[in-house]
Structure formats: structure tokens, C-alpha cells
Design an enzyme around this catalytic site. Structure first.
Site, short mmCIF file in Angstrom:
data_model
loop_
_atom_site.label_atom_id
_atom_site.label_comp_id
_atom_site.label_asym_id
_atom_site.label_seq_id
_atom_site.Cartn_x
_atom_site.Cartn_y
_atom_site.Cartn_z
N ASP A 11 1.81 7.43 -2.67
CA ASP A 11 2.72 6.57 -3.41
C ASP A 11 2.16 6.45 -4.83
O ASP A 11 0.96 6.71 -5.05
CB ASP A 11 2.79 5.20 -2.71
CG ASP A 11 3.57 4.19 -3.50
OD1 ASP A 11 4.70 4.49 -3.89
OD2 ASP A 11 3.03 3.09 -3.73
N ASP A 13 3.25 3.67 -7.65
CA ASP A 13 3.08 2.30 -8.14
C ASP A 13 2.33 1.45 -7.11
O ASP A 13 2.74 1.35 -5.95
CB ASP A 13 4.45 1.68 -8.41
CG ASP A 13 5.18 2.39 -9.54
OD1 ASP A 13 4.75 2.21 -10.70
OD2 ASP A 13 6.14 3.13 -9.26
N SER A 109 9.34 5.97 -5.03
CA SER A 109 10.73 5.50 -5.05
C SER A 109 11.31 5.51 -6.45
O SER A 109 12.51 5.29 -6.63
CB SER A 109 10.80 4.09 -4.46
OG SER A 109 10.45 4.10 -3.10
N ASP A 165 0.70 1.10 -0.52
CA ASP A 165 0.33 -0.30 -0.70
C ASP A 165 1.42 -1.26 -0.24
O ASP A 165 1.14 -2.44 -0.03
CB ASP A 165 0.02 -0.59 -2.17
CG ASP A 165 1.29 -0.59 -3.02
OD1 ASP A 165 1.57 -1.62 -3.66
OD2 ASP A 165 2.01 0.43 -3.02
#
Length: 220
Positions: A11, A13, A109, A165
Site C-alpha cells: 500500500d 499512503d 486506492s 496500515d
């Protein structure tokens, strides 16, 4: 604790990049625009594609209004860079993977304009493989993003380790059949018993390569 795999799916961010101040600033402006509280927005948006969050908070809007709002928010997030920073250990870990010729990808995303800006501004090495919002039909927590990430690496999902996260991303990785390492994650993690490893920092990991397998160890 030792984990073996063949590839890494990150991921962006909150996992590689500290973008929280930028994200929450931009979404607070969105909240003012549509009349939704900052707390309600922050409780929902993390780890999910922006277009899905916009639809959630604008249930009565037309498709044209949704698209106009999305374009406005995307431009805002792609141009707000003050405060962006790599999270501890992120650059060092990816440099280690590159040195060992271990395949990896970023599965975010965010859209290309937002993700590429945050990657380049923070000095995160550019991945050979991206999965962004433009690549998928269903975003996190659906498993599609991480299934596509594994496919781009030419690996089976179970051969990949996902670094996440946010709850939505953790669900996505687990349901894709990947191993999952939760990093910088809240205490109230979803499906905690299914997560392979929970760490405070990417600096906590030691990465080696043995007989075509990647060995991940938690530093004591």
C-alpha cells in the site's frame, strides 16, 4: 517470526508515505463542500478509493456531480505536497528489495496523478508495477487490487506479502489469499488473528534471499 514469500505488494499512503496531513486537509475541504463533518469523513475514507467515498457522502448526487467533485478532489490532492514524507524504513526496504532483485509493486486506492506525485516527492523508488484506482473495478476492501498486484508480479497470491496500515487494505489482502503484514496500524486491527505479522515500523524487518525464496524476519 519468519515469513517466506516471493514478492511484495505495498500500500502507499500510511504504509510507505506519511500523507495523513494532506489527505485529511483535502477531505476536510470536501466535507465543507458537501456538509459532512471531518470526523465522519476520517472514520470512513482511509484505504478506500476516493470515488467510492464521494458516492457514499453524496448519495443523492447525479453522476455528473460525482465526476465533477472527483476531478476537483483529485486535482487538490495531486497538488498538495507540503508535509509529505517517506515513513521510516520505507526507502531502505525498497532499496534492499531492488538490490536482491525481489519483485514488488505498489497497490494503492489513489489515482495515477495522486500516487505518482506522492511517490516521487517523497523519494520512494518508482515501482516497475503499479495498481491504481484506474486499473480496477472494485477497490479495497474487495480483494481485486491485490489479486491484480500478484498477477502483475507473475506470482500466486499466496506467494506475496501485502504491507498495509488500513482496515480496508487488510481485508483486501487477506481475502486475496496473500500473507499480510500490518504496519503503522491501529490497535483495533480487523481480523487480527489472521494477520501474519504486526510491526511498528518497516525498520523492524530483516530481508534476505535464500534459494529463490525471500525470508522476512522480525528484528528482536
Amino acid at each position: 517470526m519468519t515469513i517466506t514469500c516471493k514478492g511484495f505488494l505495498f500500500d502507499l499512503d500510511g504504509t510507505l508515505v506519511d500523507s495523513l496531513p494532506v489527505v485529511e486537509y483535502c477531505w476536510a475541504l470536501f466535507g465543507e463542500r458537501v456538509g459532512v463533518s471531518t470526523q465522519e469523513i476520517n472514520n470512513y475514507i482511509h484505504g478506500k478509493p476516493a470515488i467510492e467515498s464521494i458516492r457514499h457522502f453524496m448519495p443523492n448526487a447525479t453522476q455528473a456531480q460525482i465526476e465533477e467533485t472527483f476531478r476537483w478532489l483529485e486535482k487538490l490532492e495531486a497538488t498538495q505536497t507540503e508535509g509529505l514524507a517517506p515513513l521510516p524504513g520505507a526507502i531502505e526496504l525498497i532499496n534492499r528489495l531492488n538490490d536482491l532483485a525481489i519483485p514488488w509493486a505498489i497497490v494503492t486506492s489513489g489515482t495515477v496523478p495522486i500516487a505518482s506525485t506522492r511517490q516521487s516527492v517523497t523519494g520512494i523508488p518508482e515501482p516497475k508495477h503499479w495498481v491504481t484506482a484506474e486499473c480496477i473495478t472494485q477497490g479495497k476492501p474487495n480483494p481485486e487490487p491485490y489479486l491484480l498486484g500478484a498477477k502483475k508480479l507473475g506470482l500466486a497470491p499466496e506467494e506475496c506479502v501485502v504491507f498495509e496500515d488500513a482496515a480496508a487494505g487488510i481485508y483486501s489482502g487477506l481475502d486475496a489469499g496473500c500473507q499480510v503484514i500490518a504496519v503503522h496500524a491501529p490497535i483495533s486491527l480487523p481480523r487480527r488473528n489472521e494477520i501474519d505479522l504486526i510491526i511498528d515500523s518497516l525498520n523492524d524487518l530483516q530481508i534476505d534471499k535464500e534459494n529463490q525464496q525471500v525470508v522476512i524476519k522480525h528484528k528482536c
